[in-house]
Design a protein around this motif. Structure first.
Motif, mmCIF file in Angstrom:
data_model
loop_
_atom_site.group_PDB
_atom_site.id
_atom_site.type_symbol
_atom_site.label_atom_id
_atom_site.label_comp_id
_atom_site.label_asym_id
_atom_site.label_seq_id
_atom_site.Cartn_x
_atom_site.Cartn_y
_atom_site.Cartn_z
ATOM 1 N N MET A 1 -59.447 21.001 3.148
ATOM 2 C CA MET A 1 -60.789 21.296 3.656
ATOM 3 C C MET A 1 -60.709 22.508 4.581
ATOM 4 O O MET A 1 -59.917 22.534 5.508
ATOM 5 N N ASN A 2 -61.501 23.504 4.285
ATOM 6 C CA ASN A 2 -61.410 24.697 5.128
ATOM 7 C C ASN A 2 -62.345 24.606 6.326
ATOM 8 O O ASN A 2 -63.405 24.023 6.273
ATOM 9 N N LYS A 3 -61.875 25.193 7.395
ATOM 10 C CA LYS A 3 -62.569 25.180 8.677
ATOM 11 C C LYS A 3 -63.840 26.034 8.614
ATOM 12 O O LYS A 3 -63.857 27.060 7.965
ATOM 13 N N THR A 4 -64.869 25.588 9.274
ATOM 14 C CA THR A 4 -66.120 26.344 9.325
ATOM 15 C C THR A 4 -65.928 27.597 10.178
ATOM 16 O O THR A 4 -65.522 27.503 11.322
ATOM 17 N N THR A 5 -66.204 28.761 9.598
ATOM 18 C CA THR A 5 -66.094 30.021 10.321
ATOM 19 C C THR A 5 -67.493 30.480 10.709
ATOM 20 O O THR A 5 -68.354 30.635 9.845
ATOM 21 N N LYS A 6 -67.701 30.689 12.005
ATOM 22 C CA LYS A 6 -68.999 31.167 12.475
ATOM 23 C C LYS A 6 -68.914 32.673 12.687
ATOM 24 O O LYS A 6 -67.953 33.171 13.250
ATOM 25 N N LEU A 34 -74.029 32.707 11.679
ATOM 26 C CA LEU A 34 -74.017 32.348 10.272
ATOM 27 C C LEU A 34 -72.740 31.569 10.019
ATOM 28 O O LEU A 34 -71.664 31.975 10.454
ATOM 29 N N PHE A 35 -72.866 30.420 9.356
ATOM 30 C CA PHE A 35 -71.667 29.670 9.008
ATOM 31 C C PHE A 35 -71.866 28.913 7.705
ATOM 32 O O PHE A 35 -72.993 28.700 7.250
ATOM 33 N N HIS A 36 -70.764 28.555 7.090
ATOM 34 C CA HIS A 36 -70.744 27.858 5.802
ATOM 35 C C HIS A 36 -70.214 26.453 6.038
ATOM 36 O O HIS A 36 -69.216 26.282 6.727
ATOM 37 N N ASP A 41 -74.917 27.464 3.197
ATOM 38 C CA ASP A 41 -74.819 28.448 4.271
ATOM 39 C C ASP A 41 -75.913 28.151 5.277
ATOM 40 O O ASP A 41 -77.033 27.780 4.902
ATOM 41 N N TYR A 42 -75.591 28.355 6.546
ATOM 42 C CA TYR A 42 -76.543 28.091 7.625
ATOM 43 C C TYR A 42 -76.682 29.339 8.494
ATOM 44 O O TYR A 42 -75.680 29.937 8.887
ATOM 45 N N TRP A 110 -76.263 37.816 2.391
ATOM 46 C CA TRP A 110 -75.574 37.758 3.680
ATOM 47 C C TRP A 110 -74.864 39.078 3.939
ATOM 48 O O TRP A 110 -74.445 39.750 3.016
ATOM 49 N N PRO A 111 -74.709 39.465 5.213
ATOM 50 C CA PRO A 111 -74.011 40.716 5.533
ATOM 51 C C PRO A 111 -72.527 40.606 5.195
ATOM 52 O O PRO A 111 -71.920 39.554 5.373
#
Length: 147
Positions: A1-6, A34-36, A41-42, A110-111
């Motif tokens: 499980m990959n960590k959420t990157t903000k 922005l995070f996944h 995506d949020y 997304w940018p």
């Protein structure tokens, strides 16, 4: 499980509401993140309404539906799917209304790196069955490298 990157973003929010006989416009700039998470995506940011009122806004994108969730002085939950009418709710301290949105256009980019991202959304909106006009929303997103 990959960590959420903000990722920190600078954003410009513009909305235009065409009522037929007149047009209202509203614009502000803010910072957000922005995070996944999972398969979605949020985008999260704060909208300041007045000196003592603000709204925490979250846009959740799953590739098909953009869900708008506002919490604070205004509570709102509204989904947007191109070509469909979706039900939602708009709540203030005084009242609660059912909402509908008929989405005509939805674009989410997304940018990436030095490239700006954008969200474009055009929809007809109704509050408790009363048409409020055609809403055109445009967000310009860019990486915030000042942090």
């Amino acid at each position: 499980m990959n960590k959420t990157t903000k990722r920190s973003l600078k954003m410009r929010f513009q909305t235009k509401i065409d009522h037929g006989d007149h047009t209202d416009s509203y614009e502000f700039t803010t910072r957000g993140e922005l995070f996944h998470k999972g398969s979605q995506d949020y985008l999260r940011f704060e909208e300041v309404l007045s000196e003592n009122e603000s709204v925490q806004t979250t846009m959740k994108w799953d590739g098909r539906e953009l869900m708008l969730i506002r919490q604070g002085a205004i509570l709102m939950r509204q989904g947007f799917i191109v070509g469909e009418e979706t039900l939602g709710r708009y709540v203030t301290s005084d009242a609660s209304w059912e909402t509908t949105a008929s989405t005509e256009k939805l674009l989410v980019q997304w940018p990436t790196g030095k490239n700006r991202g954008r969200i474009q959304l055009t929809y007809k909106f109704a509050l408790q069955g009363q048409e409020t006009g055609t809403h055109s929303v445009r967000l310009t997103l860019e990486e915030d490298t000042s942090k």
